[in-house]
Design a protein around this motif. Structure first.
Motif: not given
Length: 489
Positions: A87-108
């Motif tokens: 996720l950090q690599r994708l965010k660093a490359s400008g991937d806004d979708f990855a950034s949003a996934i990180e903020k919304k992610m939940r664990i089951i």
């Protein structure tokens, strides 16, 4: 399923995570929608008899298979470390979708309390800037963690409709903070023999409670072995842990006899009787009563260490963080107004930095918890608890944390074993609205809508009678104010 144009229905799209987020070096996928509640799922396929394996198949059928992990095949620390690194690599490359996934992610996490604690420990150890909240599926015998936060205590259905219903509840769930507790054990290096306090062959498969710190660790001291771990639900010592140890030992020897929750609970009750829990005055020597085994000290918030008086009849002591123990019972209850005033007791909160310390004489004493206002012997509420074991009549005792028991050797020479529990921090849980776990931060706390007990005679305080769990990871950090002294000769 592997792309945003899959034929999943709209409900499951809300939980979907594409391959390239989870799998490093996977092909980038352009997504046409943003999942509202992306989830990473960990399932202990060995929990709940066949239920764990069935649940694994259903989740993989409903979600993208790479976002569902079998804990028998994948270590959660490696999974999450890899996921967040990606996720950090994708965010660093400008991937806004990855950034949003990180903020919304939940664990089951689906498993017993030990499995849930394992995942919570990994999340805590990773020190994430945005740690994901965790929902727990009850697949164990006690299921105190899921019950406390409204996910039930009975093993769930494994069909698609049941799983869809659970996912929808996860989407609606609120976030709650829960205190995490650090446990430190220090014991003198024996002149001869094994130095580990727990023989590896005696450990249940899911017990990763303690790991000896390295020689370079700041907590290490010459002449002593130091161990550390942690818990979220409870630490207990005495006859309750002895019964649990006998149950786990029997299940380890004969796993084919433990195929469902009802059978497990029935077997647990039978073992409790065979261990003398209901006839403790006859079968349990007084030398193993808590007051004879250990000196117990407590510290209030911003206070000093003080001795805790333990009635001589107490055979089991529990340091409780959640309002659920032994499959949904609440040993602390709700103190009435007089006890709140005279003894400075409060209702239990999961985020107030206090443990409820409760004692029990025997199994019959424990049965009072079935009554609407039943409770054990309330001993104290404390920010830190210390047990000091000296050479005595007993050569061992039994301990357990979050459902995982072990047989603990006690000093055979003129030395001391010290176990100290201290508040470490908090992690995020997912809870249903109206769950029994209460937050100190909720409107109306601490006294709103609480039904008090009014039986002053019940439980009176003076009666006649590596890396795989919290604290074991290399990234774990000891609180800077941890001042546990070396035992004195």
């Amino acid at each position: 399923m592997g792309d945003g144009s899959s034929d999943t229905n709209q409900l499951l799209k809300e939980f979907y995570i594409p391959d390239y987020i989870v799998v490093p070096d996977a092909t980038f996928q352009e997504m046409s929608y943003m999942p509202e509640c992306p989830v990473i799922v960990f399932i202990n396929s060995k929990s709940g008899g066949q239920l764990g394996g069935d649940l694994l198949k259903t989740y993989r059928a409903l979600l993208n298979s790479p976002q569902v992990f079998d804990l028998g095949e994948f270590a959660p620390d490696k999974v999450l470390h890899q996921l967040y690194g990606n996720l950090q690599r994708l965010k660093a490359s400008g991937d806004d979708f990855a950034s949003a996934i990180e903020k919304k992610m939940r664990i089951i996490v689906a498993g017993g309390d030990g499995t849930a604690g394992w995942i919570l420990g990994v999340v805590c150890d990773l020190k994430l800037a945005q740690p994901p909240p965790v929902a727990t599926v009850p697949l164990g015998t006690g299921n105190n963690l899921p019950f406390s936060f409204g996910w039930g205590k009975k093993n769930p259905g494994t069909d698609k409709e049941s799983v869809k219903s659970f996912l929808y509840e996860v989407k609606k769930a609120k976030e709650m903070k829960i205190d995490s507790w650090h446990v430190l054990m220090r014991m003198k290096v024996p002149a001869e023999g094994a130095c580990d306090p727990v023989a590896p062959l005696e450990l249940p498969h899911s017990l990763h409670a303690f790991k000896r710190v390295s020689d370079t660790d700041l907590m290490n001291e010459d002449g002593y072995h130091t161990y550390r771990g942690g818990f979220w639900n409870y630490f207990s010592m005495g006859m309750d842990a002895q019964v649990s140890y006998a149950f786990h030992s029997e299940r380890k020897l004969h796993p084919e006899k433990f195929k469902n929750q009802l059978v497990n609970q029935s077997t647990y009750a039978k073992i409790g009787c065979s261990q003398g829990w209901f006839c403790a005055s006859l079968f349990h020597p007084s030398s193993r009563n808590i007051a004879q085994l250990a000196n117990v000290k407590i510290m209030k918030k911003h206070g000093r260490w003080e001795d805790l008086h333990i009635p001589r009849s107490i055979r089991s002591i529990i340091c409780l963080n959640l309002p659920s123990f032994s499959g949904g019972l609440n040993p602390w209850g709700t103190p009435n107004s007089r006890k709140k005033r005279d003894r400075d007791l409060t209702v239990p909160f999961v985020d107030d930095g206090l443990l409820e310390v409760v004692g029990f004489r025997d199994g019959w004493h424990g049965l009072v918890l079935i009554a609407p206002k039943g409770h054990g012997t309330r001993l104290a509420q404390a920010h830190r608890v210390r047990f000091e074991f000296h050479k005595g009549a007993a050569d061992h005792t039994y301990m357990r944390m979050d459902g995982e028991p072990w047989k603990q050797p006690l000093p055979s020479e003129d030395d001391t074993v010290v176990v100290e529990i201290s508040h470490l921090g908090q992690v995020n849980m997912l809870a249903t609205h109206g769950c029994i776990a209460k937050s100190f931060q909720e409107p109306g706390s601490p006294h709103a809508h609480e039904e008090e007990d009014d039986d002053d005679s019940m439980g009176s305080e003076d009666e006649s009678e590596g890396r795989r769990k919290f604290g074991a990871a290399d990234t774990f950090r000891i609180p800077v104010d941890d001042d546990l002294p070396a035992p004195q000769n």
